[in-house]
Scaffold this active site. Structure first.
Site, mmCIF file in Angstrom:
data_model
loop_
_atom_site.group_PDB
_atom_site.id
_atom_site.type_symbol
_atom_site.label_atom_id
_atom_site.label_comp_id
_atom_site.label_asym_id
_atom_site.label_seq_id
_atom_site.Cartn_x
_atom_site.Cartn_y
_atom_site.Cartn_z
ATOM 1 N N ASP A 50 0.871 -1.049 0.167
ATOM 2 C CA ASP A 50 0.059 0.129 -0.197
ATOM 3 C C ASP A 50 0.854 1.317 -0.002
ATOM 4 O OD1 ASP A 50 -2.644 1.565 0.479
ATOM 5 O OD2 ASP A 50 -1.617 2.250 2.131
ATOM 6 N N TYR A 55 2.625 10.320 1.119
ATOM 7 C CA TYR A 55 3.618 9.660 1.811
ATOM 8 C C TYR A 55 4.802 10.188 1.209
ATOM 9 C CZ TYR A 55 -0.180 6.289 3.195
ATOM 10 O OH TYR A 55 -1.380 5.862 3.910
ATOM 11 N N LYS A 81 -3.608 5.872 -3.685
ATOM 12 C CA LYS A 81 -4.864 6.715 -3.321
ATOM 13 C C LYS A 81 -4.819 7.770 -4.137
ATOM 14 C CE LYS A 81 -4.191 5.074 1.158
ATOM 15 N NZ LYS A 81 -2.785 4.490 0.969
#
Length: 343
Positions: A50, A55, A81
């Site tokens: 993930d 990030y 995402k």
């Protein structure tokens, strides 16, 4: 490592690798450590990774992409995402933040159609791949962590997410470009609205269904079961306290743990000690007892941290530990429990 189905057509391993450590969350991870950690995860049987653009402002995706370049892409499931736009800024505007030694960007929320398509294009470029298997709408509550009594709807981008991002993801799924779509968020309350507003394959829930918190059992999880929406658990250690135990300075959902939480964790840990089981092992395995939970994805920033998580997920746990936790009121009476099978 065992796998579970996201939506009947896509499987993920019951433990994945969360990407925040690859993005220098709290402190920097050396590039060679990031590379080695991904490869060690693959060698250990982990096939689910993930990540997200925010990030490390692209750093986590770039590092994951570099690491998987020499791995068989067809064997790997990647989730990322949408919802943040990475805006370049001068070095002089960089300020201390969650991501240590990150590239010079700031993150702005953008759930528009153009913003989502731009985000996906950037993700694919950083990962060096032509597809991402799973995509989630990220942080429609602006990533707030809510303490008891706070309003989980204090900041909500629900409408923007459903009107802008959701139709794009739904169309990509219909075309077969992505295999699963979801929502990634730090609370469970807003997911009750998402589960009835759209057709989501999964929710990535950061904490909130853990050895310490089981509030979603009464409302959210039954709604997910009715709609066929599965759950990935991020933050299975509640941002620290279920890994460290109830010690001074322990964090609970990114904040200093309050006395009531410290006391409850100390009681849970006492039961674990009585059965010879490390607290983090019980914490990592507990969410997988629920049939809707398909994977837990603790982060790791080194091979040593990864190997520790692998040891915890494989730790034998006697059924009496779980029954004792229920008997002492430390786990909800209605919570499904792990079956003791190796992960």
């Amino acid at each position: 490592m065992l796998s579970r189905s996201v939506n009947g057509s896509l499987d993920v391993t019951t433990m994945g690798l969360g990407g925040t450590g690859l993005g220098n969350m709290y402190r920097a991870t050396e590039p060679h450590d990031a590379f080695a950690t991904v490869h060690a995860a693959y060698e250990a049987g982990i096939r689910y990774f993930d990540t997200a653009p925010v990030y490390g402002f692209g750093l986590a995706e770039s590092r994951l992409g570099e690491a998987i370049r020499s791995l068989p892409r067809k064997d790997i499931v990647i989730s990322s995402k949408v919802g943040y736009d990475l805006v370049p800024i001068p070095d002089s505007e960089m300020t201390p933040q969650l991501w240590d030694k990150a590239p010079p960007f700031r993150a702005e929320f953008d759930y528009s159609r153009d913003g989502v398509l731009r985000s996906i294009e950037g993700t694919l470029k950083r990962l060096g791949t032509d597809h991402v298997d799973m995509l989630a709408i990220h942080d429609p509550d602006e990533a707030l962590h809510f303490a008891p009594g706070e309003d989980p709807y204090a900041r909500s981008r629900f409408r923007e997410a459903m009107e802008g991002a959701y139709p794009v993801l739904e169309d990509l799924r219909a075309q077969g470009v992505v295999k699963a779509i979801g929502v990634g968020i730090n609370q469970w309350q807003m997911l009750r609205d998402f589960v009835v507003a759209g057709r989501f394959d999964y929710f990535l829930l950061a904490g909130r269904y853990t050895l310490l918190e089981q509030e979603p059992l009464a409302d959210l999880l039954p709604a997910c079961a009715a709609r066929g929406t599965t759950i990935v658990i991020g933050g299975p250690y509640n941002s620290g306290i279920l890994a460290t135990g109830a010690k001074q300075g322990a964090t609970f959902n990114t904040r200093a743990a309050p006395p009531a939480v410290l006391e409850r964790v100390a009681r849970i840990e006492a039961v674990c000690v009585r059965h010879g089981v490390p607290l983090p092992a019980a914490a990592l395995q507990f969410p997988l007892g629920h049939p809707l939970v398909i994977s837990v994805i603790p982060g790791a920033r080194s091979v040593a941290e990864l190997e520790q998580n692998l040891a915890y997920i494989r730790q034998p746990i006697p059924a009496d530990l779980w029954s004792d936790l229920k008997a002492e009121g430390l786990v909800a009476a209605e919570a499904p429990l792990p079956d003791g099978k190796a992960a």
